[in-house]
Write a protein that holds these residues in place. Sequence first.
Motif, PDB file in Angstrom:
ATOM      1  N   PRO A  68       9.007   0.305  -2.093  1.00  0.00           N
ATOM      2  CA  PRO A  68       7.794   1.024  -2.509  1.00  0.00           C
ATOM      3  C   PRO A  68       7.153   0.468  -3.776  1.00  0.00           C
ATOM      4  CG  PRO A  68       9.767   2.352  -2.903  1.00  0.00           C
ATOM      5  CD  PRO A  68      10.191   1.177  -2.073  1.00  0.00           C
ATOM      6  N   ASN A  69       7.953  -0.125  -4.656  1.00  0.00           N
ATOM      7  CA  ASN A  69       7.378  -0.669  -5.883  1.00  0.00           C
ATOM      8  C   ASN A  69       6.614  -1.975  -5.654  1.00  0.00           C
ATOM      9  OD1 ASN A  69       8.404   1.444  -7.412  1.00  0.00           O
ATOM     10  ND2 ASN A  69      10.316   0.373  -7.840  1.00  0.00           N
ATOM     11  N   ASP A  70       6.743  -2.528  -4.456  1.00  0.00           N
ATOM     12  CA  ASP A  70       6.059  -3.772  -4.115  1.00  0.00           C
ATOM     13  C   ASP A  70       4.946  -3.557  -3.098  1.00  0.00           C
ATOM     14  OD1 ASP A  70       7.750  -5.579  -5.691  1.00  0.00           O
ATOM     15  OD2 ASP A  70       9.323  -5.017  -4.283  1.00  0.00           O
ATOM     16  N   LYS A  71       4.565  -2.293  -2.901  1.00  0.00           N
ATOM     17  CA  LYS A  71       3.472  -1.986  -1.973  1.00  0.00           C
ATOM     18  C   LYS A  71       2.155  -1.981  -2.739  1.00  0.00           C
ATOM     19  CE  LYS A  71       1.386   1.996   0.048  1.00  0.00           C
ATOM     20  NZ  LYS A  71       1.491   3.447   0.213  1.00  0.00           N
ATOM     21  N   HIS A  72       1.184  -2.728  -2.240  1.00  0.00           N
ATOM     22  CA  HIS A  72      -0.107  -2.849  -2.913  1.00  0.00           C
ATOM     23  C   HIS A  72      -1.241  -2.457  -1.970  1.00  0.00           C
ATOM     24  CE1 HIS A  72       2.523  -6.131  -4.637  1.00  0.00           C
ATOM     25  NE2 HIS A  72       2.309  -5.363  -5.684  1.00  0.00           N
ATOM     26  N   VAL A  73      -2.270  -1.890  -2.545  1.00  0.00           N
ATOM     27  CA  VAL A  73      -3.495  -1.571  -1.806  1.00  0.00           C
ATOM     28  C   VAL A  73      -4.637  -2.349  -2.444  1.00  0.00           C
ATOM     29  CG1 VAL A  73      -5.139   0.231  -1.197  1.00  0.00           C
ATOM     30  CG2 VAL A  73      -2.685   0.711  -1.125  1.00  0.00           C
TER      31      VAL A  73
END
Length: 539
Positions: A68-73
Amino acid sequence: MATTTAHKTAEIGTMDLSPHGITVTRIKRNPSVDEIYADALSGREPGAIKAANGALVAFSGDKTGRSPNDKHVVRDPETERDVWWGPVNFPLERESFLRNRARAQAFLNAQDLLYVIDGFAGGDPEYRLNVRIICNRPYHALFMHNMLIRPTPEELAEFGEPDFVVYNAGQEAADPSVEGVTSPTSVDLSFADNEACILGTEYAGEMKKGVFTIMNYLMPKRDVLSMHCSATADPETGASSLLFGLSGTGKTTLSADPHRLLIGDDEHCWTDSGIFNIEGGCYAKTIDLSEEKEPDIYRALRYGAVLENVVLRDDGSVDWSDSSITQNTRGSYPIEFIENAKVPCVAGHPTDVIFLTADAFGVLPPVSRLTPEQAMYHFISGYTAKVAGTEVGVTDPVATFSPCFGGPFLVWHPAKYASLLAERMREHGVNVWLVNTGWSGGPFGVGARIDLPHTRRMVDAIHAGELADAPTEPDPVFGMHVVTEVPGVPSEILRPRATWPDAAAYDEKAAHLARLFKENFREYEDDCPPDVCTAGPGV
Protein backbone atom coordinates in the motif's frame (compact mmCIF):
# COMPACT_ATOMS: atom_id res chain seq x y z
CA MET A 1 -21.92 -14.81 -17.22
CA ALA A 2 -20.16 -17.81 -18.68
CA THR A 3 -19.10 -20.83 -16.72
CA THR A 4 -15.45 -21.81 -16.61
CA THR A 5 -14.47 -23.95 -19.57
CA ALA A 6 -11.31 -25.91 -18.93
CA HIS A 7 -10.90 -27.49 -22.36
CA LYS A 8 -11.51 -24.74 -24.91
CA THR A 9 -8.78 -23.88 -27.38
CA ALA A 10 -6.81 -20.73 -26.65
CA GLU A 11 -6.57 -17.93 -29.18
CA ILE A 12 -2.85 -17.76 -29.98
CA GLY A 13 -0.78 -15.59 -32.23
CA THR A 14 -1.52 -12.38 -34.00
CA MET A 15 -3.51 -10.30 -31.52
CA ASP A 16 -2.60 -6.66 -32.06
CA LEU A 17 -1.53 -5.03 -28.80
CA SER A 18 0.17 -2.07 -30.47
CA PRO A 19 -2.45 0.38 -29.07
CA HIS A 20 -1.00 -0.59 -25.66
CA GLY A 21 2.61 -0.16 -26.76
CA ILE A 22 3.15 -3.93 -27.00
CA THR A 23 4.86 -5.40 -30.07
CA VAL A 24 4.98 -9.08 -29.04
CA THR A 25 3.05 -11.15 -31.56
CA ARG A 26 2.87 -14.47 -29.72
CA ILE A 27 -0.14 -13.90 -27.53
CA LYS A 28 -2.41 -16.29 -25.67
CA ARG A 29 -5.72 -14.53 -25.22
CA ASN A 30 -8.00 -16.06 -22.61
CA PRO A 31 -6.28 -19.46 -22.72
CA SER A 32 -7.98 -22.50 -21.25
CA VAL A 33 -7.27 -23.63 -17.72
CA ASP A 34 -5.67 -26.77 -19.19
CA GLU A 35 -3.28 -24.69 -21.27
CA ILE A 36 -2.33 -22.42 -18.39
CA TYR A 37 -1.54 -25.48 -16.27
CA ALA A 38 0.52 -26.98 -19.08
CA ASP A 39 2.55 -23.78 -19.46
CA ALA A 40 3.02 -23.34 -15.72
CA LEU A 41 4.14 -26.93 -15.12
CA SER A 42 6.48 -27.01 -18.12
CA GLY A 43 8.77 -24.32 -16.72
CA ARG A 44 7.11 -20.99 -17.49
CA GLU A 45 6.09 -20.64 -13.86
CA PRO A 46 9.13 -21.06 -11.57
CA GLY A 47 8.41 -23.51 -8.77
CA ALA A 48 4.83 -24.18 -9.84
CA ILE A 49 3.37 -27.46 -8.60
CA LYS A 50 0.05 -29.20 -9.00
CA ALA A 51 -1.16 -30.02 -5.51
CA ALA A 52 -2.87 -33.27 -4.63
CA ASN A 53 -6.22 -31.45 -4.60
CA GLY A 54 -5.60 -30.34 -8.21
CA ALA A 55 -4.98 -26.66 -7.51
CA LEU A 56 -2.03 -24.87 -9.11
CA VAL A 57 0.49 -23.86 -6.44
CA ALA A 58 2.46 -20.71 -7.32
CA PHE A 59 4.75 -18.34 -5.50
CA SER A 60 4.69 -14.56 -5.53
CA GLY A 61 8.35 -14.00 -4.64
CA ASP A 62 9.49 -11.50 -2.04
CA LYS A 63 6.13 -9.76 -1.84
CA THR A 64 3.48 -12.00 -0.27
CA GLY A 65 0.94 -9.23 0.22
CA ARG A 66 -0.05 -5.87 -1.17
CA SER A 67 2.30 -2.87 -1.05
CA PRO A 68 0.00 0.00 0.00
CA ASN A 69 2.86 2.43 0.59
CA ASP A 70 3.91 2.00 -3.05
CA LYS A 71 0.48 2.63 -4.57
CA HIS A 72 0.30 5.85 -6.57
CA VAL A 73 -2.51 7.73 -8.28
CA VAL A 74 -1.69 10.00 -11.18
CA ARG A 75 -2.46 13.62 -10.46
CA ASP A 76 -4.14 15.22 -13.47
CA PRO A 77 -6.49 18.16 -14.04
CA GLU A 78 -9.47 15.92 -14.85
CA THR A 79 -9.53 14.03 -11.55
CA GLU A 80 -7.39 15.99 -9.10
CA ARG A 81 -10.33 17.46 -7.18
CA ASP A 82 -12.03 14.08 -6.85
CA VAL A 83 -9.22 12.16 -5.15
CA TRP A 84 -8.76 11.86 -1.38
CA TRP A 85 -5.04 12.59 -1.37
CA GLY A 86 -2.95 11.44 1.55
CA PRO A 87 -1.77 8.16 3.05
CA VAL A 88 -4.14 6.13 0.86
CA ASN A 89 -3.64 7.84 -2.50
CA PHE A 90 -0.08 9.02 -2.98
CA PRO A 91 0.13 11.45 -5.93
CA LEU A 92 2.29 10.71 -8.95
CA GLU A 93 2.97 13.20 -11.70
CA ARG A 94 1.95 12.22 -15.22
CA GLU A 95 5.51 12.23 -16.55
CA SER A 96 6.50 9.71 -13.87
CA PHE A 97 3.58 7.49 -14.78
CA LEU A 98 4.54 7.56 -18.43
CA ARG A 99 8.11 6.57 -17.56
CA ASN A 100 6.89 3.69 -15.36
CA ARG A 101 4.47 2.54 -18.02
CA ALA A 102 7.22 2.61 -20.64
CA ARG A 103 9.40 0.51 -18.34
CA ALA A 104 6.58 -2.02 -17.93
CA GLN A 105 5.96 -2.11 -21.68
CA ALA A 106 9.66 -2.64 -22.37
CA PHE A 107 9.73 -5.59 -19.98
CA LEU A 108 6.64 -7.12 -21.56
CA ASN A 109 8.02 -6.54 -25.05
CA ALA A 110 11.14 -8.52 -24.10
CA GLN A 111 9.06 -11.67 -23.48
CA ASP A 112 8.60 -14.39 -26.09
CA LEU A 113 4.99 -14.99 -25.01
CA LEU A 114 2.37 -12.89 -23.26
CA TYR A 115 -1.03 -13.67 -21.79
CA VAL A 116 -4.03 -11.44 -22.26
CA ILE A 117 -7.06 -11.95 -20.06
CA ASP A 118 -10.12 -10.03 -21.23
CA GLY A 119 -13.02 -10.06 -18.81
CA PHE A 120 -15.62 -7.98 -17.07
CA ALA A 121 -15.73 -6.09 -13.77
CA GLY A 122 -19.33 -5.83 -12.61
CA GLY A 123 -22.11 -8.40 -12.73
CA ASP A 124 -24.72 -5.88 -13.90
CA PRO A 125 -24.25 -5.24 -17.66
CA GLU A 126 -25.41 -1.65 -17.18
CA TYR A 127 -22.36 -0.88 -15.05
CA ARG A 128 -19.69 -3.40 -16.00
CA LEU A 129 -16.26 -2.51 -17.36
CA ASN A 130 -14.33 -4.35 -20.03
CA VAL A 131 -10.96 -5.08 -18.38
CA ARG A 132 -7.76 -6.25 -20.09
CA ILE A 133 -4.85 -7.82 -18.20
CA ILE A 134 -1.47 -8.06 -19.97
CA CYS A 135 1.04 -10.29 -18.14
CA ASN A 136 3.77 -12.86 -18.69
CA ARG A 137 3.25 -15.29 -15.79
CA PRO A 138 0.78 -18.20 -16.17
CA TYR A 139 -0.04 -17.84 -12.47
CA HIS A 140 -1.18 -14.26 -13.00
CA ALA A 141 -3.22 -15.26 -16.05
CA LEU A 142 -5.06 -18.00 -14.15
CA PHE A 143 -5.57 -15.72 -11.15
CA MET A 144 -7.32 -13.05 -13.22
CA HIS A 145 -9.18 -15.66 -15.26
CA ASN A 146 -10.69 -16.61 -11.91
CA MET A 147 -11.19 -13.12 -10.50
CA LEU A 148 -12.71 -11.33 -13.50
CA ILE A 149 -16.14 -12.25 -14.84
CA ARG A 150 -15.48 -14.65 -17.69
CA PRO A 151 -17.07 -13.68 -21.02
CA THR A 152 -18.85 -16.18 -23.22
CA PRO A 153 -17.20 -16.87 -26.61
CA GLU A 154 -19.74 -14.53 -28.18
CA GLU A 155 -19.01 -11.77 -25.66
CA LEU A 156 -15.28 -12.24 -26.17
CA ALA A 157 -15.68 -11.92 -29.94
CA GLU A 158 -17.52 -8.61 -29.39
CA PHE A 159 -15.23 -7.42 -26.58
CA GLY A 160 -13.79 -4.47 -28.52
CA GLU A 161 -11.45 -1.99 -26.90
CA PRO A 162 -11.08 -2.36 -23.12
CA ASP A 163 -12.30 0.25 -20.66
CA PHE A 164 -9.39 -0.46 -18.30
CA VAL A 165 -5.94 -2.00 -18.89
CA VAL A 166 -3.49 -3.50 -16.38
CA TYR A 167 0.16 -3.85 -17.40
CA ASN A 168 1.64 -6.43 -15.03
CA ALA A 169 5.43 -6.30 -15.23
CA GLY A 170 5.90 -7.29 -11.63
CA GLN A 171 9.16 -9.14 -12.28
CA GLU A 172 10.76 -5.84 -13.36
CA ALA A 173 11.80 -3.51 -10.55
CA ALA A 174 10.70 0.10 -10.62
CA ASP A 175 13.30 2.82 -11.09
CA PRO A 176 13.63 4.81 -7.83
CA SER A 177 15.17 7.69 -9.76
CA VAL A 178 11.72 8.41 -11.22
CA GLU A 179 10.14 11.27 -9.30
CA GLY A 180 7.58 9.93 -6.81
CA VAL A 181 8.91 6.36 -6.85
CA THR A 182 10.35 5.59 -3.43
CA SER A 183 11.20 1.89 -3.68
CA PRO A 184 11.71 -0.88 -6.27
CA THR A 185 7.95 -1.40 -6.16
CA SER A 186 5.46 0.90 -7.83
CA VAL A 187 1.76 0.25 -8.42
CA ASP A 188 0.36 3.16 -10.42
CA LEU A 189 -3.21 4.01 -11.45
CA SER A 190 -4.22 6.66 -13.95
CA PHE A 191 -7.92 7.47 -13.93
CA ALA A 192 -7.54 9.71 -16.97
CA ASP A 193 -5.93 6.90 -18.99
CA ASN A 194 -7.91 4.07 -17.32
CA GLU A 195 -4.68 2.15 -16.88
CA ALA A 196 -2.70 0.50 -14.09
CA CYS A 197 0.98 -0.33 -14.19
CA ILE A 198 2.64 -2.83 -11.82
CA LEU A 199 6.40 -2.94 -11.23
CA GLY A 200 8.45 -4.67 -8.57
CA THR A 201 5.82 -6.94 -7.04
CA GLU A 202 4.53 -10.28 -8.27
CA TYR A 203 1.73 -10.52 -5.71
CA ALA A 204 -1.37 -11.21 -7.80
CA GLY A 205 -3.70 -9.31 -5.48
CA GLU A 206 -2.36 -6.02 -6.85
CA MET A 207 -4.20 -6.67 -10.13
CA LYS A 208 -7.46 -7.49 -8.38
CA LYS A 209 -7.30 -4.42 -6.16
CA GLY A 210 -6.31 -2.20 -9.06
CA VAL A 211 -9.57 -3.12 -10.78
CA PHE A 212 -11.48 -2.54 -7.54
CA THR A 213 -9.89 0.89 -7.10
CA ILE A 214 -10.98 2.02 -10.55
CA MET A 215 -14.52 0.86 -9.75
CA ASN A 216 -14.30 2.77 -6.46
CA TYR A 217 -13.62 5.86 -8.52
CA LEU A 218 -16.10 5.39 -11.35
CA MET A 219 -19.17 4.02 -9.56
CA PRO A 220 -19.77 6.92 -7.11
CA LYS A 221 -19.69 9.27 -10.11
CA ARG A 222 -22.80 7.38 -11.24
CA ASP A 223 -24.44 7.53 -7.79
CA VAL A 224 -23.58 3.86 -7.18
CA LEU A 225 -22.03 2.75 -3.88
CA SER A 226 -18.94 0.58 -4.36
CA MET A 227 -18.19 -1.53 -1.28
CA HIS A 228 -15.45 -3.72 0.17
CA CYS A 229 -17.76 -6.42 1.53
CA SER A 230 -19.08 -9.91 0.99
CA ALA A 231 -22.72 -10.57 0.12
CA THR A 232 -25.26 -13.37 0.33
CA ALA A 233 -28.90 -13.67 -0.64
CA ASP A 234 -31.97 -15.44 0.65
CA PRO A 235 -32.69 -18.29 -1.81
CA GLU A 236 -36.45 -17.70 -1.60
CA THR A 237 -36.88 -13.92 -1.51
CA GLY A 238 -33.69 -12.84 -3.29
CA ALA A 239 -33.08 -10.17 -0.63
CA SER A 240 -29.41 -9.75 0.17
CA SER A 241 -27.18 -9.16 3.16
CA LEU A 242 -23.82 -7.39 3.25
CA LEU A 243 -20.87 -8.30 5.47
CA PHE A 244 -18.16 -5.67 5.88
CA GLY A 245 -14.88 -6.44 7.57
CA LEU A 246 -11.13 -6.12 7.29
CA SER A 247 -8.81 -9.05 6.64
CA GLY A 248 -9.08 -11.73 9.31
CA THR A 249 -12.56 -10.80 10.54
CA GLY A 250 -14.38 -13.63 8.74
CA LYS A 251 -15.85 -11.81 5.75
CA THR A 252 -15.10 -14.63 3.29
CA THR A 253 -15.67 -17.43 5.80
CA LEU A 254 -19.11 -16.20 6.89
CA SER A 255 -20.23 -15.50 3.34
CA ALA A 256 -19.69 -19.19 2.51
CA ASP A 257 -23.05 -19.99 4.07
CA PRO A 258 -24.75 -23.25 3.05
CA HIS A 259 -28.17 -21.78 3.89
CA ARG A 260 -27.84 -18.80 1.58
CA LEU A 261 -26.78 -18.02 -1.97
CA LEU A 262 -23.31 -16.56 -2.34
CA ILE A 263 -23.22 -13.32 -4.33
CA GLY A 264 -19.53 -12.69 -3.67
CA ASP A 265 -16.84 -12.59 -1.01
CA ASP A 266 -15.14 -9.21 -1.40
CA GLU A 267 -16.28 -6.46 -3.79
CA HIS A 268 -19.79 -5.26 -4.60
CA CYS A 269 -21.85 -2.31 -5.78
CA TRP A 270 -25.28 -1.13 -4.59
CA THR A 271 -27.44 0.50 -7.26
CA ASP A 272 -31.04 1.69 -7.42
CA SER A 273 -32.09 -1.84 -8.40
CA GLY A 274 -30.03 -3.95 -5.96
CA ILE A 275 -26.47 -5.21 -5.59
CA PHE A 276 -23.98 -6.88 -7.90
CA ASN A 277 -20.61 -8.53 -7.49
CA ILE A 278 -17.71 -6.78 -9.19
CA GLU A 279 -15.77 -10.05 -9.53
CA GLY A 280 -16.15 -13.51 -11.02
CA GLY A 281 -14.26 -15.34 -8.29
CA CYS A 282 -13.24 -15.51 -4.66
CA TYR A 283 -9.91 -14.91 -2.95
CA ALA A 284 -9.82 -16.63 0.43
CA LYS A 285 -7.22 -16.72 3.16
CA THR A 286 -6.18 -20.34 3.65
CA ILE A 287 -4.00 -20.35 6.76
CA ASP A 288 -5.30 -23.08 9.09
CA LEU A 289 -8.03 -23.97 6.61
CA SER A 290 -9.98 -27.13 7.40
CA GLU A 291 -12.82 -28.97 5.70
CA GLU A 292 -14.65 -29.18 9.00
CA LYS A 293 -14.74 -25.42 9.67
CA GLU A 294 -14.89 -24.07 6.12
CA PRO A 295 -16.14 -26.89 3.88
CA ASP A 296 -17.21 -24.75 0.91
CA ILE A 297 -13.86 -22.97 0.59
CA TYR A 298 -11.91 -26.18 1.23
CA ARG A 299 -13.75 -28.00 -1.57
CA ALA A 300 -13.46 -25.05 -3.96
CA LEU A 301 -9.66 -25.32 -3.89
CA ARG A 302 -9.37 -27.88 -6.65
CA TYR A 303 -8.29 -28.05 -10.29
CA GLY A 304 -8.60 -24.55 -11.73
CA ALA A 305 -7.88 -22.79 -8.45
CA VAL A 306 -4.64 -21.00 -7.61
CA LEU A 307 -2.94 -21.53 -4.26
CA GLU A 308 -0.43 -18.82 -3.37
CA ASN A 309 2.62 -19.38 -1.21
CA VAL A 310 1.40 -22.56 0.49
CA VAL A 311 3.65 -25.42 1.57
CA LEU A 312 3.06 -28.97 0.34
CA ARG A 313 3.79 -32.19 2.15
CA ASP A 314 5.76 -34.97 0.47
CA ASP A 315 2.53 -36.56 -0.78
CA GLY A 316 1.45 -33.32 -2.51
CA SER A 317 -1.21 -32.42 0.06
CA VAL A 318 -1.29 -28.89 1.42
CA ASP A 319 -0.07 -28.22 4.93
CA TRP A 320 -2.66 -25.57 5.68
CA SER A 321 -1.05 -24.64 9.01
CA ASP A 322 2.43 -24.01 7.58
CA SER A 323 3.11 -20.27 7.54
CA SER A 324 6.83 -20.52 6.86
CA ILE A 325 6.46 -18.55 3.60
CA THR A 326 3.77 -16.18 4.84
CA GLN A 327 0.74 -15.98 7.11
CA ASN A 328 -1.07 -14.60 4.08
CA THR A 329 -1.52 -17.85 2.18
CA ARG A 330 -4.38 -17.47 -0.30
CA GLY A 331 -6.60 -19.35 -2.70
CA SER A 332 -8.27 -17.95 -5.82
CA TYR A 333 -11.13 -19.81 -7.51
CA PRO A 334 -14.10 -19.10 -9.79
CA ILE A 335 -17.25 -18.35 -7.85
CA GLU A 336 -18.98 -21.30 -9.55
CA PHE A 337 -16.72 -23.56 -7.47
CA ILE A 338 -18.96 -22.67 -4.52
CA GLU A 339 -21.96 -24.96 -4.89
CA ASN A 340 -24.58 -22.43 -3.76
CA ALA A 341 -23.22 -19.43 -5.65
CA LYS A 342 -25.79 -17.35 -7.50
CA VAL A 343 -24.67 -16.74 -11.09
CA PRO A 344 -25.07 -14.09 -12.44
CA CYS A 345 -23.96 -12.55 -9.16
CA VAL A 346 -26.75 -10.04 -8.65
CA ALA A 347 -29.39 -9.76 -5.94
CA GLY A 348 -32.04 -7.50 -4.47
CA HIS A 349 -31.58 -4.74 -1.93
CA PRO A 350 -30.06 -5.74 1.43
CA THR A 351 -32.23 -6.25 4.47
CA ASP A 352 -29.20 -6.37 6.78
CA VAL A 353 -25.73 -4.84 6.89
CA ILE A 354 -23.24 -6.55 9.20
CA PHE A 355 -19.99 -4.93 10.31
CA LEU A 356 -17.46 -7.58 11.35
CA THR A 357 -14.61 -6.82 13.74
CA ALA A 358 -12.06 -9.19 15.24
CA ASP A 359 -11.60 -7.30 18.50
CA ALA A 360 -8.41 -8.67 20.03
CA PHE A 361 -8.91 -6.37 23.04
CA GLY A 362 -11.90 -8.56 23.95
CA VAL A 363 -14.23 -5.74 24.98
CA LEU A 364 -16.80 -5.42 22.18
CA PRO A 365 -19.99 -7.50 22.41
CA PRO A 366 -20.40 -10.53 20.14
CA VAL A 367 -23.47 -9.00 18.51
CA SER A 368 -25.14 -5.61 18.84
CA ARG A 369 -27.58 -3.45 16.93
CA LEU A 370 -26.61 0.00 15.66
CA THR A 371 -28.67 3.13 15.16
CA PRO A 372 -28.29 4.81 11.75
CA GLU A 373 -25.90 7.35 13.28
CA GLN A 374 -23.85 4.62 14.96
CA ALA A 375 -23.80 2.73 11.68
CA MET A 376 -22.23 5.70 9.92
CA TYR A 377 -19.72 6.18 12.75
CA HIS A 378 -18.59 2.56 12.63
CA PHE A 379 -18.58 2.46 8.82
CA ILE A 380 -16.26 5.45 8.66
CA SER A 381 -14.14 4.05 11.52
CA GLY A 382 -13.74 0.57 9.99
CA TYR A 383 -12.28 -0.96 13.15
CA THR A 384 -10.63 -4.24 13.91
CA ALA A 385 -7.76 -5.19 16.22
CA LYS A 386 -5.03 -7.58 15.28
CA VAL A 387 -2.71 -9.50 17.54
CA ALA A 388 0.78 -8.09 17.80
CA GLY A 389 3.36 -9.07 15.21
CA THR A 390 6.42 -11.23 15.55
CA GLU A 391 8.28 -9.23 18.19
CA VAL A 392 9.11 -11.49 21.14
CA GLY A 393 7.23 -10.66 24.32
CA VAL A 394 4.74 -8.27 22.73
CA THR A 395 1.19 -9.56 23.14
CA ASP A 396 -0.91 -6.38 23.29
CA PRO A 397 -3.39 -6.08 20.42
CA VAL A 398 -2.90 -3.45 17.74
CA ALA A 399 -5.94 -1.39 16.75
CA THR A 400 -6.54 -0.98 13.02
CA PHE A 401 -8.92 1.59 11.57
CA SER A 402 -9.63 1.47 7.84
CA PRO A 403 -12.38 3.85 6.65
CA CYS A 404 -15.37 2.15 5.04
CA PHE A 405 -13.67 -1.18 5.84
CA GLY A 406 -11.56 -0.69 2.73
CA GLY A 407 -9.34 2.35 3.20
CA PRO A 408 -6.48 1.26 0.90
CA PHE A 409 -8.90 1.08 -2.05
CA LEU A 410 -10.86 4.29 -1.57
CA VAL A 411 -10.47 7.12 -4.05
CA TRP A 412 -13.00 9.69 -2.86
CA HIS A 413 -13.12 10.95 0.71
CA PRO A 414 -14.75 8.35 3.02
CA ALA A 415 -17.64 10.73 3.64
CA LYS A 416 -18.77 10.27 0.03
CA TYR A 417 -19.12 6.51 0.41
CA ALA A 418 -20.67 6.94 3.85
CA SER A 419 -23.30 9.34 2.54
CA LEU A 420 -24.20 6.92 -0.26
CA LEU A 421 -24.55 4.11 2.30
CA ALA A 422 -26.73 6.30 4.53
CA GLU A 423 -29.03 7.11 1.61
CA ARG A 424 -29.40 3.42 0.73
CA MET A 425 -30.01 2.37 4.33
CA ARG A 426 -32.68 5.02 4.88
CA GLU A 427 -34.42 4.27 1.59
CA HIS A 428 -34.63 0.53 2.19
CA GLY A 429 -35.01 0.36 5.99
CA VAL A 430 -31.87 -1.71 6.48
CA ASN A 431 -30.94 -3.20 9.87
CA VAL A 432 -27.29 -2.66 10.84
CA TRP A 433 -25.35 -4.93 13.19
CA LEU A 434 -21.88 -5.04 14.71
CA VAL A 435 -20.56 -8.60 15.14
CA ASN A 436 -17.33 -9.24 17.03
CA THR A 437 -15.52 -12.33 15.74
CA GLY A 438 -12.54 -11.67 18.04
CA TRP A 439 -11.87 -12.38 21.68
CA SER A 440 -14.04 -12.93 24.75
CA GLY A 441 -13.16 -13.33 28.44
CA GLY A 442 -10.10 -11.13 28.11
CA PRO A 443 -7.77 -9.81 25.44
CA PHE A 444 -5.59 -11.91 23.17
CA GLY A 445 -3.30 -14.00 25.35
CA VAL A 446 -5.84 -14.14 28.20
CA GLY A 447 -9.26 -14.76 26.71
CA ALA A 448 -10.30 -17.04 23.86
CA ARG A 449 -11.47 -16.44 20.29
CA ILE A 450 -15.26 -16.50 20.01
CA ASP A 451 -16.24 -19.89 18.59
CA LEU A 452 -16.96 -19.78 14.86
CA PRO A 453 -20.15 -21.90 15.28
CA HIS A 454 -21.46 -19.29 17.75
CA THR A 455 -20.71 -16.48 15.30
CA ARG A 456 -22.41 -18.42 12.49
CA ARG A 457 -25.48 -18.87 14.71
CA MET A 458 -25.61 -15.11 15.37
CA VAL A 459 -25.38 -14.32 11.67
CA ASP A 460 -28.01 -16.97 10.91
CA ALA A 461 -30.29 -15.40 13.52
CA ILE A 462 -29.84 -11.97 11.92
CA HIS A 463 -30.75 -13.34 8.49
CA ALA A 464 -33.74 -15.24 9.87
CA GLY A 465 -35.09 -12.09 11.53
CA GLU A 466 -34.76 -13.69 14.97
CA LEU A 467 -32.94 -10.69 16.43
CA ALA A 468 -35.31 -8.01 15.13
CA ASP A 469 -37.16 -8.00 18.47
CA ALA A 470 -34.45 -9.60 20.64
CA PRO A 471 -33.82 -7.98 24.03
CA THR A 472 -30.95 -5.48 24.10
CA GLU A 473 -29.20 -3.28 26.61
CA PRO A 474 -26.99 -0.26 25.93
CA ASP A 475 -23.25 -0.72 26.22
CA PRO A 476 -22.12 1.82 28.87
CA VAL A 477 -18.92 2.69 26.98
CA PHE A 478 -19.59 2.19 23.27
CA GLY A 479 -23.32 2.96 23.24
CA MET A 480 -24.48 0.26 20.83
CA HIS A 481 -27.48 -1.91 21.74
CA VAL A 482 -26.05 -5.22 22.96
CA VAL A 483 -28.19 -8.22 22.02
CA THR A 484 -28.54 -10.31 25.19
CA GLU A 485 -30.37 -13.37 23.84
CA VAL A 486 -29.55 -15.33 20.69
CA PRO A 487 -31.14 -18.74 20.15
CA GLY A 488 -28.46 -21.43 20.25
CA VAL A 489 -25.76 -19.20 21.77
CA PRO A 490 -24.86 -19.29 25.50
CA SER A 491 -26.22 -16.07 26.97
CA GLU A 492 -23.22 -15.69 29.28
CA ILE A 493 -20.91 -14.81 26.37
CA LEU A 494 -23.12 -12.02 25.02
CA ARG A 495 -22.20 -9.46 27.71
CA PRO A 496 -18.44 -9.01 27.35
CA ARG A 497 -17.76 -7.47 30.77
CA ALA A 498 -19.33 -10.46 32.51
CA THR A 499 -16.95 -12.87 30.72
CA TRP A 500 -13.83 -11.23 32.19
CA PRO A 501 -12.52 -12.62 35.50
CA ASP A 502 -11.44 -9.07 36.43
CA ALA A 503 -14.16 -6.47 35.77
CA ALA A 504 -11.81 -3.57 36.56
CA ALA A 505 -9.37 -4.83 33.92
CA TYR A 506 -12.26 -4.91 31.43
CA ASP A 507 -13.19 -1.32 32.26
CA GLU A 508 -9.61 -0.18 31.76
CA LYS A 509 -9.27 -1.94 28.40
CA ALA A 510 -12.67 -0.71 27.19
CA ALA A 511 -11.78 2.88 28.07
CA HIS A 512 -8.48 2.47 26.21
CA LEU A 513 -10.22 1.26 23.05
CA ALA A 514 -12.81 4.03 23.32
CA ARG A 515 -10.04 6.62 23.35
CA LEU A 516 -8.51 5.03 20.25
CA PHE A 517 -11.87 5.30 18.46
CA LYS A 518 -12.20 8.98 19.35
CA GLU A 519 -8.63 9.80 18.34
CA ASN A 520 -9.09 8.09 14.98
CA PHE A 521 -12.42 9.81 14.24
CA ARG A 522 -11.04 13.33 14.69
CA GLU A 523 -9.81 13.18 11.10
CA TYR A 524 -13.40 12.89 9.81
CA GLU A 525 -15.33 15.18 12.16
CA ASP A 526 -15.25 18.20 9.87
CA ASP A 527 -16.96 16.22 7.09
CA CYS A 528 -19.62 14.44 9.17
CA PRO A 529 -22.94 15.60 10.66
CA PRO A 530 -22.86 16.32 14.42
CA ASP A 531 -25.16 13.39 15.25
CA VAL A 532 -22.68 11.01 13.59
CA CYS A 533 -19.69 12.53 15.39
CA THR A 534 -21.41 11.97 18.76
CA ALA A 535 -22.50 8.40 17.96
CA GLY A 536 -19.22 6.84 19.05
CA PRO A 537 -17.93 5.84 22.49
CA GLY A 538 -18.92 8.07 25.39
CA VAL A 539 -15.56 8.10 27.17
